[in-house]
Design a protein around this motif. Structure first.
Motif, mmCIF file in Angstrom:
data_model
loop_
_atom_site.group_PDB
_atom_site.id
_atom_site.type_symbol
_atom_site.label_atom_id
_atom_site.label_comp_id
_atom_site.label_asym_id
_atom_site.label_seq_id
_atom_site.Cartn_x
_atom_site.Cartn_y
_atom_site.Cartn_z
ATOM 1 N N SER A 44 0.831 -1.207 0.000
ATOM 2 C CA SER A 44 0.000 0.000 0.000
ATOM 3 C C SER A 44 0.864 1.255 0.000
ATOM 4 O O SER A 44 0.564 2.223 -0.708
ATOM 5 C CB SER A 44 -0.930 0.009 1.216
ATOM 6 N N ALA A 69 1.106 4.041 -2.988
ATOM 7 C CA ALA A 69 0.880 5.470 -2.736
ATOM 8 C C ALA A 69 2.037 6.310 -3.279
ATOM 9 O O ALA A 69 1.820 7.374 -3.863
ATOM 10 C CB ALA A 69 0.699 5.717 -1.234
ATOM 11 N N ARG A 97 1.696 6.437 -7.021
ATOM 12 C CA ARG A 97 0.610 7.354 -7.395
ATOM 13 C C ARG A 97 1.071 8.799 -7.289
ATOM 14 O O ARG A 97 0.850 9.600 -8.198
ATOM 15 C CB ARG A 97 -0.606 7.119 -6.498
ATOM 16 N N VAL A 124 -9.085 -0.179 0.227
ATOM 17 C CA VAL A 124 -9.130 1.117 -0.457
ATOM 18 C C VAL A 124 -8.323 1.023 -1.745
ATOM 19 O O VAL A 124 -7.235 0.460 -1.756
ATOM 20 C CB VAL A 124 -8.554 2.235 0.439
ATOM 21 N N ASP A 126 -6.983 3.767 -4.290
ATOM 22 C CA ASP A 126 -6.817 5.181 -4.627
ATOM 23 C C ASP A 126 -5.865 5.273 -5.809
ATOM 24 O O ASP A 126 -4.666 5.109 -5.668
ATOM 25 C CB ASP A 126 -6.257 5.967 -3.442
ATOM 26 N N SER A 166 -6.256 7.984 -7.948
ATOM 27 C CA SER A 166 -6.553 9.339 -8.403
ATOM 28 C C SER A 166 -5.367 9.950 -9.136
ATOM 29 O O SER A 166 -4.223 9.818 -8.713
ATOM 30 C CB SER A 166 -6.958 10.216 -7.223
ATOM 31 N N VAL A 185 -13.169 3.706 -3.395
ATOM 32 C CA VAL A 185 -12.372 3.840 -4.620
ATOM 33 C C VAL A 185 -12.312 5.309 -4.992
ATOM 34 O O VAL A 185 -13.319 6.007 -4.937
ATOM 35 C CB VAL A 185 -12.989 3.029 -5.783
ATOM 36 N N ASP A 186 -11.111 5.758 -5.387
ATOM 37 C CA ASP A 186 -10.947 7.122 -5.887
ATOM 38 C C ASP A 186 -10.311 7.032 -7.269
ATOM 39 O O ASP A 186 -9.165 6.618 -7.402
ATOM 40 C CB ASP A 186 -10.061 7.944 -4.954
ATOM 41 N N THR A 244 -10.581 9.808 -9.337
ATOM 42 C CA THR A 244 -10.584 11.209 -9.746
ATOM 43 C C THR A 244 -9.436 11.471 -10.718
ATOM 44 O O THR A 244 -8.291 11.156 -10.429
ATOM 45 C CB THR A 244 -10.443 12.124 -8.519
ATOM 46 N N ARG A 289 -15.258 7.903 -5.577
ATOM 47 C CA ARG A 289 -14.924 9.305 -5.831
ATOM 48 C C ARG A 289 -14.385 9.391 -7.254
ATOM 49 O O ARG A 289 -13.463 8.664 -7.622
ATOM 50 C CB ARG A 289 -13.877 9.778 -4.834
ATOM 51 N N CYS A 290 -14.975 10.271 -8.039
ATOM 52 C CA CYS A 290 -14.548 10.384 -9.433
ATOM 53 C C CYS A 290 -14.796 11.793 -9.940
ATOM 54 O O CYS A 290 -15.347 12.626 -9.245
ATOM 55 C CB CYS A 290 -15.249 9.353 -10.298
#
Length: 163
Positions: free
Chosen positions: A58, A62, A65, A85, A87, A89, A114-115, A117, A141-142
């Motif tokens: 994780s 991150a 990302r 989770v 993520d 984004s 879930v993100d 975005t 989240r988008c």
């Protein structure tokens, strides 16, 4: 005469233990080192990264990302089946194919949030895959760019009646 510095018998145990409490555990020292080379790590180790502990994967995901180098390959190597989770984004390199791969591997079954975005590579197909393969998902989240906004609108827009 030995002039080496040694703790005196009068020093309190709490003062010596507090200095040890600031030392990072070995696992996190290694994770920090790996994070600095996340691209090379994925290229070299690939799928074998799936054997790392969940918290380390994780953290690496991150970092990838934030560095804008998270793509389908990196996601497939670092997403854990126990993760709750997802993520991704801002990750233009993550596509519907990456989401489909995770779904096929069963890596979305525990995901609750879930993100996506700003993920231009995720279309209505990817959102549908998420909805179908993340049964515990309660937060999505988008948006964030015109492509993502259009995909979300298309995905949630009620079908038009034809007469």
């Amino acid at each position: 005469m030995n002039t080496a510095s040694t703790p005196s018998s009068s020093s309190s145990p709490s003062s010596s233990s507090s200095s040890w409490s600031r030392v990072k555990p070995l696992k996190w020292l290694v994770a920090d080192l790996l994070a600095k080379h996340v691209n090379d790590l994925v290229d070299g180790a690939g799928e074998s990264l799936r054997h790392l502990p969940l918290d380390v994967k994780s953290s690496l995901m991150a970092v990838a990302r934030r560095r804008r180098c998270l793509d389908d390959v990196t996601l497939s190597c670092l997403m854990d089946e126990e993760a709750t989770v997802l993520d991704i984004s801002g990750c233009e390199g993550v596509t519907d194919e990456g989401i489909a791969y995770l779904a096929g591997r069963g890596a979305l079954t525990r995901v609750v949030a879930v993100d996506v975005t700003g993920c231009g590579g995720i279309t209505a197909v990817g959102l549908t895959t998420l909805a179908n393969h993340a049964p515990r998902m309660h937060t999505l989240r988008c948006g964030g760019n015109a492509t993502c906004n259009a995909v979300v609108s298309a995905a949630i827009e009620p079908p038009k009646k034809t007469t």
